[in-house]
Write a protein that holds these residues in place. Structure first.
Motif, PDB file in Angstrom:
ATOM      1  N   LEU A  51       0.841  -1.215   0.000  1.00 33.71           N
ATOM      2  CA  LEU A  51       0.000   0.000   0.000  1.00 33.71           C
ATOM      3  C   LEU A  51       0.869   1.256   0.000  1.00 33.71           C
ATOM      4  CD1 LEU A  51      -3.106   0.708   0.229  1.00 33.71           C
ATOM      5  CD2 LEU A  51      -2.593   1.257   2.594  1.00 33.71           C
ATOM      6  N   HIS A  57       0.811   9.629  -3.807  1.00 32.16           N
ATOM      7  CA  HIS A  57      -0.516  10.245  -3.939  1.00 32.16           C
ATOM      8  C   HIS A  57      -1.478   9.762  -2.884  1.00 32.16           C
ATOM      9  CE1 HIS A  57      -2.329   6.688  -5.865  1.00 32.16           C
ATOM     10  NE2 HIS A  57      -3.447   7.252  -5.460  1.00 32.16           N
ATOM     11  N   GLU A  64      -7.948   7.419   6.044  1.00 30.49           N
ATOM     12  CA  GLU A  64      -9.193   6.657   5.835  1.00 30.49           C
ATOM     13  C   GLU A  64      -8.952   5.183   5.553  1.00 30.49           C
ATOM     14  OE1 GLU A  64     -10.601   9.439   2.844  1.00 30.49           O
ATOM     15  OE2 GLU A  64     -10.593   7.832   1.348  1.00 30.49           O
ATOM     16  N   VAL A  65      -7.697   4.746   5.709  1.00 24.19           N
ATOM     17  CA  VAL A  65      -7.424   3.322   5.492  1.00 24.19           C
ATOM     18  C   VAL A  65      -7.777   2.547   6.755  1.00 24.19           C
ATOM     19  CG1 VAL A  65      -5.642   1.608   5.002  1.00 24.19           C
ATOM     20  CG2 VAL A  65      -5.558   3.851   3.885  1.00 24.19           C
ATOM     21  N   PRO A  84      -9.150   0.069  -0.008  1.00 26.69           N
ATOM     22  CA  PRO A  84      -9.963   1.267  -0.260  1.00 26.69           C
ATOM     23  C   PRO A  84     -10.160   1.455  -1.758  1.00 26.69           C
ATOM     24  CG  PRO A  84      -7.713   1.896   0.267  1.00 26.69           C
ATOM     25  CD  PRO A  84      -7.743   0.394   0.220  1.00 26.69           C
ATOM     26  N   THR A  85      -9.337   0.768  -2.534  1.00 25.30           N
ATOM     27  CA  THR A  85      -9.331   0.707  -3.989  1.00 25.30           C
ATOM     28  C   THR A  85      -8.231  -0.309  -4.297  1.00 25.30           C
ATOM     29  OG1 THR A  85      -9.027   1.953  -6.034  1.00 25.30           O
ATOM     30  CG2 THR A  85      -7.703   2.654  -4.174  1.00 25.30           C
ATOM     31  N   GLU A  87      -5.663  -0.654  -6.817  1.00 24.52           N
ATOM     32  CA  GLU A  87      -4.445  -0.509  -7.643  1.00 24.52           C
ATOM     33  C   GLU A  87      -3.283  -1.317  -7.064  1.00 24.52           C
ATOM     34  OE1 GLU A  87      -6.445   1.900  -6.914  1.00 24.52           O
ATOM     35  OE2 GLU A  87      -6.942   2.849  -8.806  1.00 24.52           O
ATOM     36  N   ARG A 116     -13.491   2.817   3.152  1.00 33.67           N
ATOM     37  CA  ARG A 116     -12.758   4.068   3.373  1.00 33.67           C
ATOM     38  C   ARG A 116     -13.312   4.677   4.654  1.00 33.67           C
ATOM     39  NH1 ARG A 116     -13.110   6.293  -2.902  1.00 33.67           N
ATOM     40  NH2 ARG A 116     -11.960   4.533  -3.833  1.00 33.67           N
ATOM     41  N   TRP A 133     -19.026  -1.337  -5.487  1.00 31.31           N
ATOM     42  CA  TRP A 133     -18.721  -0.684  -6.756  1.00 31.31           C
ATOM     43  C   TRP A 133     -18.273  -1.725  -7.762  1.00 31.31           C
ATOM     44  CZ3 TRP A 133     -13.605   2.724  -6.350  1.00 31.31           C
ATOM     45  CH2 TRP A 133     -12.512   1.906  -6.088  1.00 31.31           C
ATOM     46  N   GLU A 135     -14.774  -1.909 -10.134  1.00 33.73           N
ATOM     47  CA  GLU A 135     -13.571  -1.179 -10.511  1.00 33.73           C
ATOM     48  C   GLU A 135     -12.916  -1.907 -11.696  1.00 33.73           C
ATOM     49  OE1 GLU A 135     -10.302  -1.309  -7.661  1.00 33.73           O
ATOM     50  OE2 GLU A 135     -11.411  -2.706  -6.400  1.00 33.73           O
ATOM     51  N   PHE A 180      -7.762  12.443 -10.107  1.00 31.43           N
ATOM     52  CA  PHE A 180      -7.094  11.398  -9.318  1.00 31.43           C
ATOM     53  C   PHE A 180      -5.590  11.681  -9.418  1.00 31.43           C
ATOM     54  CE2 PHE A 180      -5.658   6.697  -9.703  1.00 31.43           C
ATOM     55  CZ  PHE A 180      -5.186   6.696  -8.401  1.00 31.43           C
ATOM     56  N   THR A 204     -16.567   7.738 -12.585  1.00 32.34           N
ATOM     57  CA  THR A 204     -15.285   8.300 -12.995  1.00 32.34           C
ATOM     58  C   THR A 204     -14.499   7.334 -13.861  1.00 32.34           C
ATOM     59  OG1 THR A 204     -13.289   9.280 -12.091  1.00 32.34           O
ATOM     60  CG2 THR A 204     -14.211   7.464 -10.880  1.00 32.34           C
ATOM     61  N   HIS A 206     -10.661   7.127 -15.404  1.00 34.44           N
ATOM     62  CA  HIS A 206      -9.347   7.771 -15.436  1.00 34.44           C
ATOM     63  C   HIS A 206      -8.437   7.157 -16.492  1.00 34.44           C
ATOM     64  CE1 HIS A 206     -10.307   8.954 -11.262  1.00 34.44           C
ATOM     65  NE2 HIS A 206     -10.523   7.691 -11.026  1.00 34.44           N
ATOM     66  N   SER A 234      -8.359   3.245 -15.229  1.00 36.63           N
ATOM     67  CA  SER A 234      -9.193   2.619 -14.189  1.00 36.63           C
ATOM     68  C   SER A 234     -10.477   3.412 -14.105  1.00 36.63           C
ATOM     69  CB  SER A 234      -8.471   2.577 -12.847  1.00 36.63           C
ATOM     70  OG  SER A 234      -8.425   3.842 -12.258  1.00 36.63           O
ATOM     71  N   TRP A 235     -11.561   2.694 -13.807  1.00 36.86           N
ATOM     72  CA  TRP A 235     -12.876   3.331 -13.853  1.00 36.86           C
ATOM     73  C   TRP A 235     -13.831   2.652 -12.875  1.00 36.86           C
ATOM     74  CZ3 TRP A 235     -14.927  -1.097 -16.105  1.00 36.86           C
ATOM     75  CH2 TRP A 235     -14.121  -1.779 -17.058  1.00 36.86           C
ATOM     76  N   ALA A 236     -14.777   3.455 -12.325  1.00 42.12           N
ATOM     77  CA  ALA A 236     -15.666   2.921 -11.285  1.00 42.12           C
ATOM     78  C   ALA A 236     -16.975   3.680 -11.207  1.00 42.12           C
ATOM     79  CB  ALA A 236     -14.990   3.009  -9.917  1.00 42.12           C
TER      80      ALA A 236
HETATM   81  O1  LIG Z   1     -11.500   6.090  -8.900  1.00 38.97           O
HETATM   82  C1  LIG Z   1     -10.936   5.064  -9.290  1.00 38.97           C
HETATM   83  C2  LIG Z   1     -11.578   4.086 -10.198  1.00 38.97           C
HETATM   84  C3  LIG Z   1     -11.423   2.696  -9.685  1.00 38.97           C
HETATM   85  C4  LIG Z   1     -10.012   2.400  -9.208  1.00 38.97           C
HETATM   86  N1  LIG Z   1      -9.436   3.465  -8.361  1.00 38.97           N
HETATM   87  C5  LIG Z   1      -9.507   4.764  -8.959  1.00 38.97           C
HETATM   88  C6  LIG Z   1      -8.842   5.857  -8.109  1.00 38.97           C
HETATM   89  C7  LIG Z   1      -9.224   5.830  -6.652  1.00 38.97           C
HETATM   90  C8  LIG Z   1      -8.672   7.092  -5.953  1.00 38.97           C
HETATM   91  N2  LIG Z   1      -8.595   6.831  -4.517  1.00 38.97           N
HETATM   92  C9  LIG Z   1      -9.686   7.104  -3.757  1.00 38.97           C
HETATM   93  N3  LIG Z   1      -9.710   6.870  -2.446  1.00 38.97           N
HETATM   94  C10 LIG Z   1      -8.615   6.308  -1.833  1.00 38.97           C
HETATM   95  C11 LIG Z   1      -8.640   6.031  -0.450  1.00 38.97           C
HETATM   96  C12 LIG Z   1      -7.548   5.458   0.158  1.00 38.97           C
HETATM   97  F1  LIG Z   1      -7.577   5.192   1.475  1.00 38.97           F
HETATM   98  C13 LIG Z   1      -6.410   5.138  -0.596  1.00 38.97           C
HETATM   99 CL1  LIG Z   1      -5.061   4.404   0.211  1.00 38.97          CL
HETATM  100  C14 LIG Z   1      -6.339   5.400  -1.943  1.00 38.97           C
HETATM  101  C15 LIG Z   1      -7.460   5.989  -2.564  1.00 38.97           C
HETATM  102  C16 LIG Z   1      -7.460   6.271  -3.986  1.00 38.97           C
HETATM  103  O2  LIG Z   1      -6.504   6.026  -4.683  1.00 38.97           O
END
Ligand SMILES: O=C1CCCN[C@@H]1CCCn1cnc2cc(F)c(Cl)cc2c1=O
Ligand SMILES: [Mg+2]
Length: 461
Positions: A51, A57, A64-65, A84-85, A87, A116, A133, A135, A180, A204, A206, A234-236
């Motif tokens: 992580l 970023h 919020e993790v 939380p997502t 990637e 989150r 969601w 993703e 993002f 969204t 991206h 990536s999209w959700a």
């Molecule tokens: O919006 C999307 C589409 C689907 C996959 N992901 C992206 C980006 C998500 C951003 N984002 C959004 N919220 C987050 C919250 C977190 F706690 C952490 Cl560690 C990371 C993120 C974070 O990267």
């Protein structure tokens, strides 16, 4: 639709809400399968080392993790994060699986929940600590392929909102400040809730560029035998979509469900009369349900004998069922039914013989009418401005503001600072793909510098 849960920010999705999610999921899942995108499932847990890989970023997201630190009585060696997502969960394996150009494009999607641990006011559907969601995570050999897919997916999101939820959205690009941070650019479908005067990011899509390919070493040998980095998207969209639909269409009697997403599209209610032939009326109700169901219409009858017709009318209106059919002695005798629309309360008497066709037409008409009215209301909230004074006034009137902007991030931060208050600051919502004419010499509403584009601004969820 929901039940409150004993953990703040978490909600139970009851069938009346889950069925809406399922209708959208059925549509979206079929559409991405047509695009040769494949579903998969990655683990819920992320190791902290992985992580932190995105630390640049995600530092803003760290609070919020949610972490698992124990199993039973014993502390875990290493704390484990709940996704939380995904990637950081997925991309180490993208790196392992993608070797040559024949491994591309890699296009995966997963339907799952994410967590989150937000602290700002939790709101059912709109802001919860766990939500559902999909993703999508895709990798391509070229930027052109990625750019194309970003917009293909965004069009699917527009269809979810406009064709299913009957909610108008604006397609556009997020600003550098709102995008993002880990990506190259973010596209969005922006909805607006006239009653609260707030914009909401509906979904969204991206383009991540090669940022994650560099971070996770996702390389491939291209056709010329050179080593190259992939281009990713990536999209959700999330269960927030349901909350937007509720707020846009709801009225003082409760929910108003667009027929496309209503698990019950027609409710048939017997209207008993003291010495009437009740069995005949019940049979007519059952037959009506049967013929509607055979025509693919989701109809049910409410035969509960412990509630009055009046109580049932209000109950099903509150639940937002698009059409109610009443069958009383007079209707039964005349071989007709009384049909009442939920969206405009209009009543009509329909011969039983024509019922299926008429109901189909009425459901289509309700779907279109809900979209048209929501569009009119949203358009009435759009205010074009040219100066700060006009902007501030429109903001006070809870408008969605279209303004010429110099596209400088500092200016955007300044707008946020100048509009801070208990209603929340204004932010840029999106730069619409459909740009109005920008006459030479038009100045930015906030900085007075030469404007480069028209951008929507407003308060948001
Ligand atoms: O919006 C999307 C589409 C689907 C996959 N992901 C992206 C980006 C998500 C951003 N984002 C959004 N919220 C987050 C919250 C977190 F706690 C952490 Cl560690 C990371 C993120 C974070 O990267
Ligand atoms: Mg967030």
């Amino acid at each position: 639709m929901i039940e409150y849960y004993d953990i703040s920010g978490c909600y139970i999705l009851r069938p009346w809400a889950m069925s809406i999610w399922e209708v959208m999921q059925t549509f979206f899942d079929a559409e991405i399968k047509k695009m040769k995108i494949k579903n998969c499932y990655f683990p819920l847990f992320v190791s902290s080392g992985v992580l932190q890989k995105e630390k640049d970023h995600i530092e803003g997201f760290a609070p919020e993790v949610a972490w698992v630190t124990k199993s039973g009585e014993s502390e875990l060696e290493m704390p484990i994060a709940i996704r939380p997502t995904s990637e950081t969960v997925m991309y180490p394996y993208f790196s392992k699986w993608i070797r040559g150009h024949r491994d591309l494009p890699l296009r995966l999607n997963q339907w799952c929940n994410v967590v989150r641990w937000e602290f700002s006011n939790p709101t059912p559907f709109i802001r919860s600590r766990e939500f559902l969601w999909q993703e999508g995570h895709t990798a391509f050999a070229t930027k052109e392929e990625a750019d194309t897919e970003v917009l293909d997916i965004l069009e699917l999101y527009r269809r979810i909102y406009e064709e299913f939820l009957a909610v108008p959205v604006i397609k556009g690009k997020k600003s550098e400040h709102e995008k993002f941070a880990g990506g190259l650019y973010t596209t969005t479908v922006e909805a607006f809730v006239p009653n609260t005067g707030r914009g909401v990011q509906g979904a969204t899509s991206h383009c991540l560029g090669q940022n994650f390919a560099k971070m996770f070493e996702i390389n491939f040998e291209n056709e010329k035998g050179e080593k190259a980095m992939v281009w990713q998207n990536s999209w959700a969209y999330t269960t927030r979509t349901i909350g937007v639909m509720i707020m846009v269409h709801g009225d003082d009697k409760g929910l108003v469900l667009p027929p496309k997403v209503a698990s019950v599209q027609v409710i048939v209610i017997p209207v008993p009369y003291k010495d009437a032939d009740m069995q005949g009326i019940f049979d007519a109700c059952a037959d009506t349900v049967k013929s509607l169901n055979e025509a693919g219409i989701r109809a049910e009858a409410d035969f509960r004998d412990n509630y009055s017709p009046g109580w049932k009318y209000s109950n099903w209106e509150m639940k937002g069922v698009p059409l109610r059919i009443e069958i009383g002695p007079k209707d039964f005798a005349n071989k007709q039914v009384r049909v009442v629309r939920r969206d405009n309360a209009s009543k009509s008497d329909i011969p039983m013989a024509d019922l299926v066709e008429k109901v189909k037409d009425m459901l289509n008409n309700i779907q279109q009418s809900l979209f048209d009215i929501a569009t009119q209301k949203r358009d009435a909230c759009i205010q074009v401005v040219h100066t700060w004074e006009e902007f501030a006034e429109a903001l006070g009137q809870k408008k969605m503001i279209l303004a010429p902007w110099c596209d400088e991030e500092e200016v955007e931060k300044d707008v946020k600072a100048r509009t801070k208050g208990d209603m929340g600051a204004a932010k840029s919502l999106c730069t619409p793909f459909e740009q109005p004419e920008l006459p030479e010499g038009t100045l930015c509403f906030a900085s007075g510098k030469p404007a480069k584009k028209w951008t929507y601004w407003g308060r948001s969820y």
